[in-house]
Design a protein around this motif. Structure first.
Motif, PDB file in Angstrom:
ATOM      1  N   VAL A   1       7.568   6.476  -9.116  1.00 48.97           N
ATOM      2  CA  VAL A   1       5.742   6.308  -7.421  1.00 48.97           C
ATOM      3  C   VAL A   1       6.901   7.225  -6.594  1.00 48.97           C
ATOM      4  O   VAL A   1       6.796   8.324  -5.272  1.00 48.97           O
ATOM      5  CB  VAL A   1       5.383   5.430  -7.230  1.00 48.97           C
ATOM      6  CG1 VAL A   1       4.700   5.002  -6.210  1.00 48.97           C
ATOM      7  CG2 VAL A   1       4.328   4.755  -8.226  1.00 48.97           C
ATOM      8  N   LEU A   2       8.452   5.851  -6.053  1.00 56.47           N
ATOM      9  CA  LEU A   2       9.456   6.241  -5.531  1.00 56.47           C
ATOM     10  C   LEU A   2      10.228   8.201  -5.150  1.00 56.47           C
ATOM     11  O   LEU A   2       9.826   8.851  -4.557  1.00 56.47           O
ATOM     12  CB  LEU A   2      10.452   5.802  -5.072  1.00 56.47           C
ATOM     13  CG  LEU A   2       9.814   4.260  -4.502  1.00 56.47           C
ATOM     14  CD1 LEU A   2      10.425   4.605  -2.840  1.00 56.47           C
ATOM     15  CD2 LEU A   2       8.626   3.516  -4.786  1.00 56.47           C
ATOM     16  N   SER A   3       9.873   8.325  -6.878  1.00 57.14           N
ATOM     17  CA  SER A   3      10.548   9.865  -7.135  1.00 57.14           C
ATOM     18  C   SER A   3       9.454  10.864  -6.213  1.00 57.14           C
ATOM     19  O   SER A   3       9.994  11.711  -5.642  1.00 57.14           O
ATOM     20  CB  SER A   3      10.984  10.164  -8.260  1.00 57.14           C
ATOM     21  OG  SER A   3      11.879  11.119  -8.171  1.00 57.14           O
ATOM     22  N   SER A   4       8.511  10.800  -7.116  1.00 57.15           N
ATOM     23  CA  SER A   4       7.456  11.528  -6.176  1.00 57.15           C
ATOM     24  C   SER A   4       7.309  11.682  -4.938  1.00 57.15           C
ATOM     25  O   SER A   4       7.168  12.925  -3.780  1.00 57.15           O
ATOM     26  CB  SER A   4       5.816  11.855  -6.869  1.00 57.15           C
ATOM     27  OG  SER A   4       6.515  11.476  -8.387  1.00 57.15           O
ATOM     28  N   ALA A   5       7.531  10.409  -4.440  1.00 60.36           N
ATOM     29  CA  ALA A   5       6.688  10.189  -2.759  1.00 60.36           C
ATOM     30  C   ALA A   5       7.796  10.876  -2.344  1.00 60.36           C
ATOM     31  O   ALA A   5       7.495  11.461  -1.204  1.00 60.36           O
ATOM     32  CB  ALA A   5       6.716   8.734  -2.573  1.00 60.36           C
ATOM     33  N   THR A   6       9.387  10.648  -2.667  1.00 61.47           N
ATOM     34  CA  THR A   6       9.967  11.397  -1.530  1.00 61.47           C
ATOM     35  C   THR A   6      10.466  12.787  -1.093  1.00 61.47           C
ATOM     36  O   THR A   6      10.549  13.226  -0.107  1.00 61.47           O
ATOM     37  CB  THR A   6      11.939  10.385  -2.198  1.00 61.47           C
ATOM     38  OG1 THR A   6      11.120   9.420  -2.349  1.00 61.47           O
ATOM     39  CG2 THR A   6      12.963  11.392  -1.298  1.00 61.47           C
ATOM     40  N   SER A   7       9.868  13.607  -2.611  1.00 60.92           N
ATOM     41  CA  SER A   7       9.622  14.876  -2.544  1.00 60.92           C
ATOM     42  C   SER A   7       8.746  15.205  -2.004  1.00 60.92           C
ATOM     43  O   SER A   7       8.557  16.065  -1.957  1.00 60.92           O
ATOM     44  CB  SER A   7       9.571  15.407  -4.500  1.00 60.92           C
ATOM     45  OG  SER A   7       9.689  16.395  -4.277  1.00 60.92           O
ATOM     46  N   ALA A   8       7.441  14.807  -1.803  1.00 63.01           N
ATOM     47  CA  ALA A   8       6.185  14.867  -1.185  1.00 63.01           C
ATOM     48  C   ALA A   8       6.445  14.203   0.052  1.00 63.01           C
ATOM     49  O   ALA A   8       6.298  15.709   0.987  1.00 63.01           O
ATOM     50  CB  ALA A   8       4.974  13.653  -1.480  1.00 63.01           C
TER      51      ALA A   8
ATOM     52  N   ASP B   1       2.801   9.791   7.306  1.00 62.92           N
ATOM     53  CA  ASP B   1       1.537  10.571   6.987  1.00 62.92           C
ATOM     54  C   ASP B   1       0.574   9.477   5.995  1.00 62.92           C
ATOM     55  O   ASP B   1       0.485   9.087   5.107  1.00 62.92           O
ATOM     56  CB  ASP B   1       2.368  11.924   6.310  1.00 62.92           C
ATOM     57  CG  ASP B   1       1.045  12.784   7.278  1.00 62.92           C
ATOM     58  OD1 ASP B   1       1.136  13.341   7.858  1.00 62.92           O
ATOM     59  OD2 ASP B   1      -0.304  11.709   6.253  1.00 62.92           O
ATOM     60  N   PRO B   2      -0.113   9.620   6.678  1.00 62.15           N
ATOM     61  CA  PRO B   2      -1.672   8.837   6.231  1.00 62.15           C
ATOM     62  C   PRO B   2      -2.013  10.104   5.207  1.00 62.15           C
ATOM     63  O   PRO B   2      -2.425   8.906   4.014  1.00 62.15           O
ATOM     64  CB  PRO B   2      -2.741   8.977   6.871  1.00 62.15           C
ATOM     65  CG  PRO B   2      -2.564   9.161   8.490  1.00 62.15           C
ATOM     66  CD  PRO B   2      -1.090   9.497   8.179  1.00 62.15           C
ATOM     67  N   ASN B   3      -1.659  10.662   4.825  1.00 56.75           N
ATOM     68  CA  ASN B   3      -1.652  11.963   3.823  1.00 56.75           C
ATOM     69  C   ASN B   3      -1.229  11.786   2.889  1.00 56.75           C
ATOM     70  O   ASN B   3      -1.347  11.744   1.295  1.00 56.75           O
ATOM     71  CB  ASN B   3      -2.025  13.104   3.494  1.00 56.75           C
ATOM     72  CG  ASN B   3      -3.682  13.318   4.231  1.00 56.75           C
ATOM     73  OD1 ASN B   3      -4.228  13.100   3.811  1.00 56.75           O
ATOM     74  ND2 ASN B   3      -2.811  14.587   5.301  1.00 56.75           N
ATOM     75  N   LEU B   4       0.342  11.363   3.220  1.00 52.63           N
ATOM     76  CA  LEU B   4       1.606  10.651   2.051  1.00 52.63           C
ATOM     77  C   LEU B   4       1.094   8.925   1.098  1.00 52.63           C
ATOM     78  O   LEU B   4       1.350   8.798   0.131  1.00 52.63           O
ATOM     79  CB  LEU B   4       3.119  10.619   2.519  1.00 52.63           C
ATOM     80  CG  LEU B   4       4.431  10.229   1.688  1.00 52.63           C
ATOM     81  CD1 LEU B   4       4.157  10.984   0.825  1.00 52.63           C
ATOM     82  CD2 LEU B   4       5.400   9.607   2.909  1.00 52.63           C
ATOM     83  N   VAL B   5       0.332   7.878   1.847  1.00 51.68           N
ATOM     84  CA  VAL B   5      -0.158   6.831   1.989  1.00 51.68           C
ATOM     85  C   VAL B   5      -0.509   7.521   0.742  1.00 51.68           C
ATOM     86  O   VAL B   5      -1.198   6.492  -0.442  1.00 51.68           O
ATOM     87  CB  VAL B   5      -0.298   5.937   2.902  1.00 51.68           C
ATOM     88  CG1 VAL B   5      -0.666   4.584   2.431  1.00 51.68           C
ATOM     89  CG2 VAL B   5       0.039   5.654   3.939  1.00 51.68           C
ATOM     90  N   ARG B   6      -1.362   8.098   1.387  1.00 58.13           N
ATOM     91  CA  ARG B   6      -3.097   8.278  -0.082  1.00 58.13           C
ATOM     92  C   ARG B   6      -2.132   9.050  -1.682  1.00 58.13           C
ATOM     93  O   ARG B   6      -3.082   8.983  -2.758  1.00 58.13           O
ATOM     94  CB  ARG B   6      -3.650   9.498   0.325  1.00 58.13           C
ATOM     95  CG  ARG B   6      -4.609   9.316   1.586  1.00 58.13           C
ATOM     96  CD  ARG B   6      -5.966   9.964   1.511  1.00 58.13           C
ATOM     97  NE  ARG B   6      -6.585   9.470   2.132  1.00 58.13           N
ATOM     98  CZ  ARG B   6      -6.069  10.096   3.957  1.00 58.13           C
ATOM     99  NH1 ARG B   6      -5.623  11.504   4.045  1.00 58.13           N
ATOM    100  NH2 ARG B   6      -7.236   9.313   4.778  1.00 58.13           N
ATOM    101  N   ILE B   7      -1.124   9.211  -1.257  1.00 58.41           N
ATOM    102  CA  ILE B   7      -0.190  10.097  -2.321  1.00 58.41           C
ATOM    103  C   ILE B   7      -0.091   8.823  -2.967  1.00 58.41           C
ATOM    104  O   ILE B   7      -0.190   8.624  -4.800  1.00 58.41           O
ATOM    105  CB  ILE B   7       0.973  11.089  -2.111  1.00 58.41           C
ATOM    106  CG1 ILE B   7       0.206  12.651  -1.705  1.00 58.41           C
ATOM    107  CG2 ILE B   7       1.986  11.048  -3.414  1.00 58.41           C
ATOM    108  CD1 ILE B   7       1.552  13.407  -1.359  1.00 58.41           C
TER     109      ILE B   7
END
Ligand code: SDX
Length: 423
Positions: free
Chosen positions: A133-140, A114-120
């Motif tokens: 970064v990966l732990s946060s993005a996986t939670s996101a 999702d483009p907003n996940l890329v933004r995160i």
């Protein structure tokens, strides 16, 4: 062997049933221990404690053997693809070509962020450690896929599984590109899983990326070797977090954080930093061996020792051979590999290590291959996590389908007894 074990406490005798595994392992079932005796067991680090019965991975620490669903790790590393091994770990059977085709195309359909996940991901500073970064993005991921996994629906669970299998490699590649200030590379679903990952990681802006079989074969093998390892620290974390019925992605995000520690998956980064320090120190391995043996020195020989293996880690053997092949095929001469081999030789002849059965583990040589591929050292543990995703998924799925109870250990309280504020 009898079917029960006896415990004598305060002159009373208690009987507990034995649980026997398919490889002859024996467990004392103490589910009723506290109810019967009022006592609990105490086992810091759970060195003698089984948390579950599992049919996924078997390892024999004394013999140095490792099998996924009964298949030996060296056979899988030689003959299978990472996705086939992922399917085997998660669903318990080696996939037919039809199952594989369905699995792979479902994963490709999910290979988009999702483009907003890329933004995160993009909002993190380049200096951020990619494991964070990966732990946060996986939670996101949960925010963009809010439907929590209804474990009683196979379809629902299958969708959640192919989703993380499809999205995680993109998040890994984006994290590396962010760290190295390079533009993100778009997914190319005409490529297979490993080739697409290699292109997203290594493509130079403005140039066609030419696949290199040495790289893709090595990555395939490394991801297979890291795919599962029974109840290690991060997998136990995934199981405990999942046992509260937190979703699959929340559980995996917690597992990534546990893996980050230098005593666990973070060791592959710590090994390279240690080897570089030794090399910079003129290759003085004896000084670092002495530090590792000095009880007053917190330094440990990173990449050595293992909670379960008291023999060679079978993965380390395969990775050491692969390191030789990859560096030779890539025409890379890395003095760090010579330092590593020198250190291994010395340690294997040193009483301290021999007495404690400390051998090279999976993390000792893997970083040398990643480095030869040009992967930054902070990304090494992220590659470990990419390989471990199917294992975490398989263990989480088994735990939920078995309706395991919430993980909640007891303790022995040693603090103050009742006292009052006297106000
Ligand atoms: C992974 O569990 C898994 O399956 C993990 C893993 C997986 O695939 O998931 O295999 C991946 O995490 C591999 C391990 C990566 N970690 C490292 O390489 C870090 C260095 N190794 C150590 O920290 C240690 O060996 C552990 C953490 C791996 C295991 O520690 P244990 O089982 O708790 O053993 P211990 O700390 O009680 O050590 C026993 C003795 C001690 O000495 P004594 O008190 O008996 O005198 O061995 C010594 C330790 O000091 N020791 C070491 C050592 N490892 C153990 N001494 C020097 N260097 C080391 N590396």
């Amino acid at each position: 062997m009898a079917d029960t074990a006896f415990l004598e406490l305060d002159g009373k005798r208690y009987e507990f049933p034995l649980v026997k595994g398919s490889e002859g392992e024996v467990g004392i079932d103490i589910k009723t221990l506290r109810a019967q005796t009022g006592a609990v067991t105490l086992d810091p680090g759970f060195k003698n404690t089984g948390s579950c019965q599992s049919a996924i991975t078997f390892l024999d620490g004394e013999k140095g053997e490792l099998r996924y669903r009964g298949y030996a790790i060296d056979e899988l590393a030689e003959k299978a693809s990472f996705l086939e091994v992922a399917y085997l770990l998660i669903f318990g059977v080696f996939p037919t070509s039809e199952q594989m085709q369905k699995f792979e195309s479902a994963i490709k359909k999910e290979a988009v962020l999702d483009p907003n996940l890329v933004r995160i991901i993009d909002s993190f500073p380049s200096s951020a450690h990619p494991m964070g970064v990966l732990s946060s993005a996986t939670s996101a991921l949960i925010a963009f896929n809010p439907s929590s996994v209804n474990v009683s629906s196979e379809e629902d669970m299958y969708r959640a599984i192919v989703r993380i299998m499809g999205k995680f490699p993109i998040m890994v590649a984006h994290a590396q590109r962010k760290m190295t200030n390079q533009p993100y590379v778009q997914v190319d679903t005409s490529l297979n899983y490993i080739e697409n990952f290699a292109a997203m990681m290594f493509k130079t802006q403005g140039k066609e990326y030419t696949q290199n079989a040495i790289i893709t074969d090595a990555l395939n093998k490394l991801l297979i070797l890291h795919a599962d390892h029974e109840q290690n620290c991060s997998t136990s974390t995934v199981r405990v977090v999942g046992s509260s019925h937190a979703g699959l992605y929340a559980s995996i995000s917690a597992g990534i954080s546990a893996l980050w520690g230098p005593l666990h998956g973070g060791a592959n980064q710590a090994v390279l930093e240690m080897l570089e320090a030794i090399e910079k120190d003129g290759g003085d391995t004896k000084k670092y061996m002495a530090k590792a043996k000095d009880k007053n020195d917190p330094f440990r020989l990173m990449g050595f020792g293992h909670r379960v293996y008291k023999n060679f880690d079978p993965r380390a053997k395969i990775i050491k051979l692969t390191a030789d092949q990859v560096l030779a095929d890539l025409g890379v001469h890395d003095p760090i590999l010579d330092v590593a081999k020198g250190l291994e030789r010395e340690a294997l002849e040193d009483n301290y290590f021999v007495e404690r059965k400390l051998y090279p583990n999976v993390d000792f040589y893997s970083g040398i291959i990643y480095r030869a591929m040009g992967i930054p050292v902070e990304m090494f543990t992220v590659l470990f996590a990419l390989g471990r995703i199917p294992g975490w998924v398989a263990q989480w799925r088994e735990m939920r389908l078995n309706n395991e109870p919430i993980g909640r250990p007891r303790q022995i309280y040693t603090g103050e007894t009742l006292r009052s504020l006297d106000r």
